[in-house]
Design a protein around this motif. Structure first.
Motif, PDB file in Angstrom:
ATOM      1  N   ARG A 149       0.837  -1.196   0.000  1.00 27.03           N
ATOM      2  CA  ARG A 149       0.000   0.000   0.000  1.00 27.03           C
ATOM      3  C   ARG A 149       0.874   1.250   0.000  1.00 27.03           C
ATOM      4  NH1 ARG A 149      -5.337  -1.102   1.997  1.00 27.03           N
ATOM      5  NH2 ARG A 149      -5.864  -3.091   1.039  1.00 27.03           N
ATOM      6  N   LYS A 150       0.302   2.308  -0.536  1.00 29.08           N
ATOM      7  CA  LYS A 150       0.949   3.622  -0.512  1.00 29.08           C
ATOM      8  C   LYS A 150       0.966   4.142   0.924  1.00 29.08           C
ATOM      9  CE  LYS A 150       2.318   6.827  -3.255  1.00 29.08           C
ATOM     10  NZ  LYS A 150       3.195   6.572  -4.394  1.00 29.08           N
ATOM     11  N   HIS A 151       2.004   4.911   1.260  1.00 29.15           N
ATOM     12  CA  HIS A 151       1.988   5.579   2.572  1.00 29.15           C
ATOM     13  C   HIS A 151       0.775   6.488   2.634  1.00 29.15           C
ATOM     14  CE1 HIS A 151       6.196   5.409   1.107  1.00 29.15           C
ATOM     15  NE2 HIS A 151       6.463   4.979   2.313  1.00 29.15           N
ATOM     16  N   ALA A 194      -4.718   4.671  -5.615  1.00 27.22           N
ATOM     17  CA  ALA A 194      -3.909   5.887  -5.459  1.00 27.22           C
ATOM     18  C   ALA A 194      -3.264   6.227  -6.801  1.00 27.22           C
ATOM     19  CB  ALA A 194      -2.865   5.712  -4.360  1.00 27.22           C
ATOM     20  N   GLU A 195      -2.248   5.479  -7.177  1.00 32.15           N
ATOM     21  CA  GLU A 195      -1.497   5.819  -8.403  1.00 32.15           C
ATOM     22  C   GLU A 195      -0.561   4.678  -8.753  1.00 32.15           C
ATOM     23  OE1 GLU A 195       0.906   9.298  -7.469  1.00 32.15           O
ATOM     24  OE2 GLU A 195       1.721   8.331  -5.689  1.00 32.15           O
ATOM     25  N   GLY A 196       0.249   4.864  -9.765  1.00 31.16           N
ATOM     26  CA  GLY A 196       1.301   3.908 -10.094  1.00 31.16           C
ATOM     27  C   GLY A 196       2.543   4.269  -9.281  1.00 31.16           C
ATOM     28  N   ILE A 218      -1.634  10.773  -3.347  1.00 31.88           N
ATOM     29  CA  ILE A 218      -0.983  10.786  -4.658  1.00 31.88           C
ATOM     30  C   ILE A 218      -0.024  11.964  -4.773  1.00 31.88           C
ATOM     31  CG2 ILE A 218      -2.983   9.720  -5.771  1.00 31.88           C
ATOM     32  CD1 ILE A 218      -3.466  12.582  -7.075  1.00 31.88           C
ATOM     33  N   LEU A 219       0.832  11.873  -5.756  1.00 30.04           N
ATOM     34  CA  LEU A 219       1.627  13.039  -6.127  1.00 30.04           C
ATOM     35  C   LEU A 219       0.749  13.908  -7.025  1.00 30.04           C
ATOM     36  CD1 LEU A 219       4.569  14.243  -5.993  1.00 30.04           C
ATOM     37  CD2 LEU A 219       4.895  13.267  -8.263  1.00 30.04           C
ATOM     38  N   ASP A 220       0.829  15.203  -6.832  1.00 32.94           N
ATOM     39  CA  ASP A 220       0.043  16.147  -7.642  1.00 32.94           C
ATOM     40  C   ASP A 220       0.747  16.256  -8.998  1.00 32.94           C
ATOM     41  OD1 ASP A 220      -1.486  18.180  -8.621  1.00 32.94           O
ATOM     42  OD2 ASP A 220      -0.997  19.617  -7.028  1.00 32.94           O
ATOM     43  N   GLY A 221       0.457  15.305  -9.837  1.00 37.11           N
ATOM     44  CA  GLY A 221       1.214  15.164 -11.080  1.00 37.11           C
ATOM     45  C   GLY A 221       0.988  16.307 -12.066  1.00 37.11           C
ATOM     46  N   ILE A 222       2.051  16.691 -12.706  1.00 38.11           N
ATOM     47  CA  ILE A 222       1.985  17.794 -13.673  1.00 38.11           C
ATOM     48  C   ILE A 222       1.411  17.283 -15.000  1.00 38.11           C
ATOM     49  CG2 ILE A 222       3.439  19.438 -14.960  1.00 38.11           C
ATOM     50  CD1 ILE A 222       5.126  19.470 -12.208  1.00 38.11           C
ATOM     51  N   THR A 223       1.712  16.044 -15.344  1.00 39.48           N
ATOM     52  CA  THR A 223       1.096  15.460 -16.546  1.00 39.48           C
ATOM     53  C   THR A 223      -0.392  15.241 -16.288  1.00 39.48           C
ATOM     54  OG1 THR A 223       3.181  14.261 -16.696  1.00 39.48           O
ATOM     55  CG2 THR A 223       1.528  13.774 -18.377  1.00 39.48           C
ATOM     56  N   ARG A 224      -0.722  14.836 -15.079  1.00 38.61           N
ATOM     57  CA  ARG A 224      -2.136  14.702 -14.673  1.00 38.61           C
ATOM     58  C   ARG A 224      -2.859  16.021 -14.939  1.00 38.61           C
ATOM     59  NH1 ARG A 224      -4.875  16.211 -10.013  1.00 38.61           N
ATOM     60  NH2 ARG A 224      -6.451  14.794  -9.163  1.00 38.61           N
ATOM     61  N   ASP A 225      -2.230  17.102 -14.487  1.00 38.09           N
ATOM     62  CA  ASP A 225      -2.818  18.419 -14.680  1.00 38.09           C
ATOM     63  C   ASP A 225      -2.929  18.766 -16.168  1.00 38.09           C
ATOM     64  OD1 ASP A 225      -3.584  21.098 -13.391  1.00 38.09           O
ATOM     65  OD2 ASP A 225      -2.003  21.673 -14.805  1.00 38.09           O
ATOM     66  N   GLY A 259       2.495  10.584 -16.615  1.00 33.45           N
ATOM     67  CA  GLY A 259       3.692  10.966 -15.873  1.00 33.45           C
ATOM     68  C   GLY A 259       4.673  11.628 -16.813  1.00 33.45           C
ATOM     69  N   SER A 260       5.593  12.383 -16.256  1.00 34.32           N
ATOM     70  CA  SER A 260       6.597  13.029 -17.104  1.00 34.32           C
ATOM     71  C   SER A 260       7.388  11.977 -17.858  1.00 34.32           C
ATOM     72  CB  SER A 260       7.552  13.876 -16.261  1.00 34.32           C
ATOM     73  OG  SER A 260       6.810  14.855 -15.589  1.00 34.32           O
ATOM     74  N   ALA A 261       7.758  10.904 -17.143  1.00 38.95           N
ATOM     75  CA  ALA A 261       8.480   9.826 -17.803  1.00 38.95           C
ATOM     76  C   ALA A 261       7.515   8.968 -18.628  1.00 38.95           C
ATOM     77  CB  ALA A 261       9.226   8.981 -16.780  1.00 38.95           C
TER      78      ALA A 261
HETATM   79  N1  PPE Z   1       3.093   9.729  -9.080  1.00 40.47           N
HETATM   80  C1  PPE Z   1       4.356   9.382  -8.731  1.00 40.47           C
HETATM   81  C2  PPE Z   1       4.568   8.577  -7.517  1.00 40.47           C
HETATM   82  C3  PPE Z   1       5.421   9.792  -9.538  1.00 40.47           C
HETATM   83  O1  PPE Z   1       6.656   9.463  -9.208  1.00 40.47           O
HETATM   84  C4  PPE Z   1       5.170  10.546 -10.703  1.00 40.47           C
HETATM   85  C5  PPE Z   1       6.295  10.976 -11.587  1.00 40.47           C
HETATM   86  C6  PPE Z   1       3.840  10.889 -11.020  1.00 40.47           C
HETATM   87  C7  PPE Z   1       2.830  10.465 -10.178  1.00 40.47           C
HETATM   88  C8  PPE Z   1       3.493  11.739 -12.197  1.00 40.47           C
HETATM   89  O2  PPE Z   1       3.863  13.078 -11.966  1.00 40.47           O
HETATM   90  P1  PPE Z   1       4.314  14.065 -13.142  1.00 40.47           P
HETATM   91  O3  PPE Z   1       5.609  13.562 -13.650  1.00 40.47           O
HETATM   92  O4  PPE Z   1       4.407  15.381 -12.479  1.00 40.47           O
HETATM   93  O5  PPE Z   1       3.236  14.002 -14.160  1.00 40.47           O
HETATM   94  N2  PPE Z   1       7.362  10.066 -11.658  1.00 40.47           N
HETATM   95  C9  PPE Z   1       8.655  10.510 -12.100  1.00 40.47           C
HETATM   96  C10 PPE Z   1       9.726   9.505 -11.785  1.00 40.47           C
HETATM   97  C11 PPE Z   1       9.870   8.326 -12.650  1.00 40.47           C
HETATM   98  C12 PPE Z   1      11.125   7.539 -12.288  1.00 40.47           C
HETATM   99  O6  PPE Z   1      11.172   6.342 -12.579  1.00 40.47           O
HETATM  100  O7  PPE Z   1      12.058   8.104 -11.722  1.00 40.47           O
HETATM  101  C13 PPE Z   1       8.632  10.984 -13.535  1.00 40.47           C
HETATM  102  O8  PPE Z   1       7.740  10.646 -14.303  1.00 40.47           O
HETATM  103  O9  PPE Z   1       9.524  11.751 -13.886  1.00 40.47           O
END
Ligand code: PPE
Length: 311
Positions: A149-151, A194-196, A218-225, A259-261
């Motif tokens: 589980r996620k923290h 939660a997320e990946g 979750i992380l407030d993802g920028i790609t999500r946004d 995700g960015s990656a």
């Molecule tokens: N959740 C997590 C836990 C996370 O690490 C990322 C990015 C996201 C969501 C998506 O966030 P964003 O990149 O702002 O859209 N994960 C980074 C690390 C990958 C790695 O293997 O290192 C990334 O995509 O850069």
């Protein structure tokens, strides 16, 4: 592919450009022992208007926000880090690359308290293709619901991109790969989605989009946004503040990671359950195509998302 096989030679470290092989730190660095670092992952795209950092301001903002719970003081301004990053890309002639800024408690003394340990900062950049493989972008991936589980965000701030957090990601991802899956989905403490390990997740049902809210660990993802904005601009309804139960994954029409990656990666199977018809769904495909069109063209409509690097 290992760094040794890449055409990269420079890293920016604490105000200086150093040779790749000299970018070394002491083995008693605080961040190594206790996971006390914060980092970012961003991409530079080779757009039709030249290389451009994608949503760089937002990544820098999140880097500085991530330091807050750890009372870490980055000694450089956002402008200095931006200049350093651009020069790093110019020096290495990398039209498209992944960028990894990191700040961490450095070397002085050990013991959990970082007092008197300096905050060190570095930026690296290297070519990084599709995170989960080119084929994954087209055909989607099989994922496993992790037994980890996620923290909870009451245990560790999950909206700060902290190095220590990623042991959880590693456990979940490796468990999945050991079992023949490409990636994991991690549930939060409540058992909701939660997320990946390194991605946010979206669900499509009846032509509308759903993604777990920020209080779901979750992380407030920028790609999500970015995807929320693109989807809304295309006329979709996006529910971005919901809880998604595990069961809803099975009945989704489509699922995808962002995700960015990972960019926009379709999910075709969760455990042994086929999602939709088991291939990239039409909504995912439309959003993915639009996303790649934007980053490849450096689209005018989303001009504020790009910070150009002169090469
Ligand atoms: N959740 C997590 C836990 C996370 O690490 C990322 C990015 C996201 C969501 C998506 O966030 P964003 O990149 O702002 O859209 N994960 C980074 C690390 C990958 C790695 O293997 O290192 C990334 O995509 O850069």
């Amino acid at each position: 592919m290992g760094f040794d096989e890449m055409d990269v030679d420079t890293i920016w470290m604490d105000g200086e450009f150093v040779d790749w092989d000299d970018a070394q730190i002491h083995v008693l660095t605080h961040g190594l022992h206790y996971g006390t670092g914060v980092f970012e992952g961003a991409r530079c795209y080779d757009t039709e208007n030249g290389p451009a950092l994608f949503r760089w301001e937002e990544h820098l903002e999140r880097l500085f926000q991530s330091t807050k719970p750890y009372e870490m003081d980055i000694e450089y301004t956002k402008e200095e880090l931006t200049e350093a990053t651009k020069e790093l890309i110019q020096r290495q002639e990398l039209p498209s690359c992944y960028i990894r800024p990191i700040a961490y408690y450095g070397y002085n003394s050990l013991g959990v308290s970082p007092k008197d340990c300096p905050t060190r900062t570095a930026v690296a950049a290297w070519p990084w293709g599709a995170y989960l493989g080119e084929e994954a972008l087209e055909n989607g991936i099989d994922v496993m619901i992790s037994s980890w589980r996620k923290h909870a965000s009451s245990q560790i701030p999950t909206n700060a991109k902290t190095t220590g957090l990623y042991v959880n990601s590693m456990l979940a991802g490796e468990e999945a790969r050991r079992n023949g899956y490409a990636e994991a989905i991690v549930l939060n403490k409540e058992g909701n989605v939660a997320e990946g390990p390194g991605e946010n997740i979206f669900l499509v049902r009846d032509g509308e989009l759903y993604t777990p809210g920020l209080s779901e660990s979750i992380l407030d993802g920028i790609t999500r946004d970015s995807v929320i904005r693109i989807a809304e601009d295309l006329g979709y309804t996006v529910h971005d503040n919901v809880s998604i139960s595990r069961g809803e994954l099975n009945t989704a029409d489509e699922l995808f990671f962002t995700g960015s990656a990972a960019e926009v990666t379709p999910i075709r199977k969760v455990d042994n359950v086929v999602i939709g018809d088991g291939s990239r769904g039409p909504v995912t495909e439309e959003l993915q195509q639009k996303f790649f069109e934007i980053v490849e063209e450096g689209s005018e409509e989303y001009d504020e998302w790009f910070e150009y690097v002169d090469v």
